[in-house]
Scaffold this motif. Structure first.
Motif, short mmCIF file in Angstrom:
data_model
loop_
_atom_site.label_atom_id
_atom_site.label_comp_id
_atom_site.label_asym_id
_atom_site.label_seq_id
_atom_site.Cartn_x
_atom_site.Cartn_y
_atom_site.Cartn_z
N ARG A 499 -32.73 21.08 -13.26
CA ARG A 499 -31.50 20.29 -13.17
C ARG A 499 -30.27 21.14 -13.56
NH1 ARG A 499 -31.50 14.54 -13.12
NH2 ARG A 499 -33.57 13.70 -12.71
N LEU A 500 -30.47 22.03 -14.55
CA LEU A 500 -29.36 22.89 -14.94
C LEU A 500 -28.96 23.80 -13.79
CD1 LEU A 500 -27.53 23.94 -17.26
CD2 LEU A 500 -29.30 25.63 -17.74
N GLU A 501 -29.95 24.37 -13.12
CA GLU A 501 -29.67 25.30 -12.01
C GLU A 501 -29.04 24.59 -10.82
OE1 GLU A 501 -33.59 26.80 -11.50
OE2 GLU A 501 -33.36 28.40 -13.00
N MET A 502 -29.37 23.32 -10.60
CA MET A 502 -28.84 22.56 -9.48
C MET A 502 -27.52 21.86 -9.81
SD MET A 502 -32.30 20.74 -8.05
CE MET A 502 -31.37 19.82 -6.82
N GLY A 503 -27.22 21.75 -11.10
CA GLY A 503 -26.09 20.93 -11.53
C GLY A 503 -24.75 21.54 -11.20
N ARG A 504 -23.74 20.70 -11.24
CA ARG A 504 -22.35 21.13 -11.06
C ARG A 504 -21.48 20.25 -11.94
NH1 ARG A 504 -20.02 17.14 -8.23
NH2 ARG A 504 -21.32 15.85 -6.87
#
Length: 513
Positions: A499-504
């Motif tokens: 989720r961190l890698e995909m988050g914005r």
């Protein structure tokens, strides 16, 4: 018509009698039917009506030690066998059983819930301060216990309040977004405060028609409740009936782990589930019918041959030679150097049972910083930890060798180290998400527990780390691997990282109005 304390009909029975009820009342209050101890006139009068109005309560009390003995007799027992700890009990209470009147008309001036009831000043809620009349040491110890402060430790900690709001708040869909409504007080009473304890307050009185005519009863908020940190109408904290269920107030009930399961079942505090799958729980389930749960003191190897929650944390234990293995205590952490559940990291026990005033380096009411380092000034030191560990070791050594006990403890401390390290990794990921605006963390306008990423983070320490620690502490290792432990902790970390890698920034699913 009053009684002489030995079984004659009471005024209440004559006024409220209906046909055969008078004969039933007569039979029910005879000492030979309920125990050897004589009952006071006031208690006889209570029994005469309540044997019909609340037969379950009366029957429960009739089988209790309170009904069977007098405080004067209890004081004559040898110190190790004594079930009262007060050296002095008022003379007016010593000669009769501890009955309805002795508890519900005691200290009426201190109780805001006191009302006139059939000629008596009666209060509904019986509190630790009342029980202290005969059980001074237990009540005083309990007052120094984290359990007694459980209400304030929850509601006076703004961080915990946000956690309860994220759990108990009703969520509604508005304009395509989830919003969380304010939590209704009764919802909290039915949820977190069911165990932590409610604030019981008097809102007035209500009149009800009874067999004796119209009577007034107090209207109480936060009632019913037997939470460990209940705030009572006399200003005291806690509820003895959390463990010693009313109205028998049985030592046997308190000693059985089924009682503790009411609040320690998980997934946040999975003590009972872990105990069930441990070898100790296996022995208990198989052989408990042969154990003596009523004996005081409790004899290791004779009365029981595997520990229960009470054996480890509370009970007065002796060996078959009468040598004390562990002193009775109602400060539940007297044998616990570590606090292993409910918080982000395991840590040494707090010095003060009121933990709401603790502040870490981030200004949060937590006994550790977000990197896992302890708030040392708020926690017991290594010397006190060692003293408490020795207390618990003494219990273990009643059945196990030194090498077994020390080996188990070394393994447990390694588990604490590893679960804290895994939690720190999860918190580091969460911290980066807060920095990037993927979620709103401490210090922001939002609730740090309500967004999807944050809920994954909460599960890491509140569910999975706690399960692993309990499993290690209580030798129920299978529960700490796949059921709710290491597997889910490792899986959850991977999901948080994804989720961190995909988050914005601004990619929040939940918003609170």
């Amino acid at each position: 018509m009053n009684t002489n304390g030995r079984g004659r009909l009471t005024r209440g029975c004559w006024r409220g009698g209906r046909g055969g009820l008078i004969l039933w009342c007569f039979l029910s209050v005879l000492p030979s039917a309920v125990g050897a101890a004589p009952h006071s006139d006031a208690t006889q009068e209570c029994l005469a009506c309540h044997v019909d109005a609340t037969p379950g309560i009366v029957s429960d009390w009739q089988r209790s030690r309170h009904a069977e003995t007098t405080p004067a007799d209890a004081l004559q027992a040898a110190p190790l066998h004594r079930k009262v700890s007060s050296e002095e009990i008022p003379q007016s209470l010593q000669g009769t059983s501890v009955g309805c009147a002795e508890c519900h008309t005691l200290n009426p001036q201190d109780h805001k819930d006191t009302v006139e009831h059939n000629g008596y000043s009666m209060h509904v809620v019986v509190t630790p301060r009342d029980c202290r009349t005969c059980h001074r040491q237990e009540a005083d110890q309990y007052g120094e216990n984290i359990m007694a402060h459980a209400y304030g430790n929850l509601v006076n900690n703004s961080l915990y309040v946000q956690l309860t709001e994220s759990i108990n708040g009703i969520q509604v869909l508005e304009s395509g977004r989830l919003k969380t409504a304010e939590v209704h007080p009764q919802t909290n009473d039915d949820a977190c405060l069911s165990c932590h304890g409610t604030r019981v307050e008097v809102q007035g009185t209500v009149s009800r028609e009874t067999d004796l005519g119209e009577m007034d009863f107090p209207v109480l908020t936060g009632w019913p409740n037997v939470g460990v940190g209940r705030l009572n109408p006399d200003g005291s904290k806690g509820s003895c009936s959390s463990c010693h269920a009313r109205h028998a107030f049985s030592i046997e009930v308190a000693r059985k782990p089924d009682t503790c399961s009411q609040c320690h079942k998980g997934p946040d505090v999975p003590a009972y589930k872990v105990y069930q799958v441990s070898k100790h729980g296996n022995i208990y389930a198989s052989q408990k019918d042969k154990w003596n749960f009523r004996n005081v003191p409790w004899v290791v190897g004779k009365d029981f041959n595997a520990p229960t929650c009470a054996a480890c944390h509370v009970s007065l234990l002796v060996d078959e030679g009468g040598n004390v293995v562990a002193q009775r205590t109602h400060r539940m952490n007297d044998r616990l150097p570590w606090r292993i559940f409910g918080l982000i990291y395991s840590h040494a026990h707090p010095k003060n049972p009121d933990t709401s005033s603790i502040r870490n380096a981030q200004g949060l009411a937590l006994p550790t910083n977000l990197d896992g380092s302890p708030v040392k000034e708020a926690l017991i030191d290594g010397e006190e930890q060692e003293r408490r560990r020795a207390n618990l070791h003494a219990v273990c050594l009643g059945c196990h060798s030194t090498s077994w006990v020390e080996g188990h403890w070394d393994r447990f401390q390694k588990t604490l180290e590893e679960t804290n390290r895994m939690t720190r990794t999860a918190t580091e990921i969460m911290g980066r998400a807060w920095e990037r605006g993927i979620a709103r963390g401490p210090g922001s306008d939002g609730n740090p527990f309500d967004e999807p990423m944050e809920k994954l983070w909460v599960e890491q320490w509140l569910f999975f780390a706690n399960s692993i620690r309990f499993s290690s502490a209580m030798m129920g290792s299978d529960y700490g691997v796949f059921d709710n432990g290491r597997w889910y902790q490792s899986k959850g970390l991977r999901e948080m990282m994804r989720r961190l890698e995909m988050g914005r920034p601004g990619a929040r699913d939940d918003e609170k109005p």
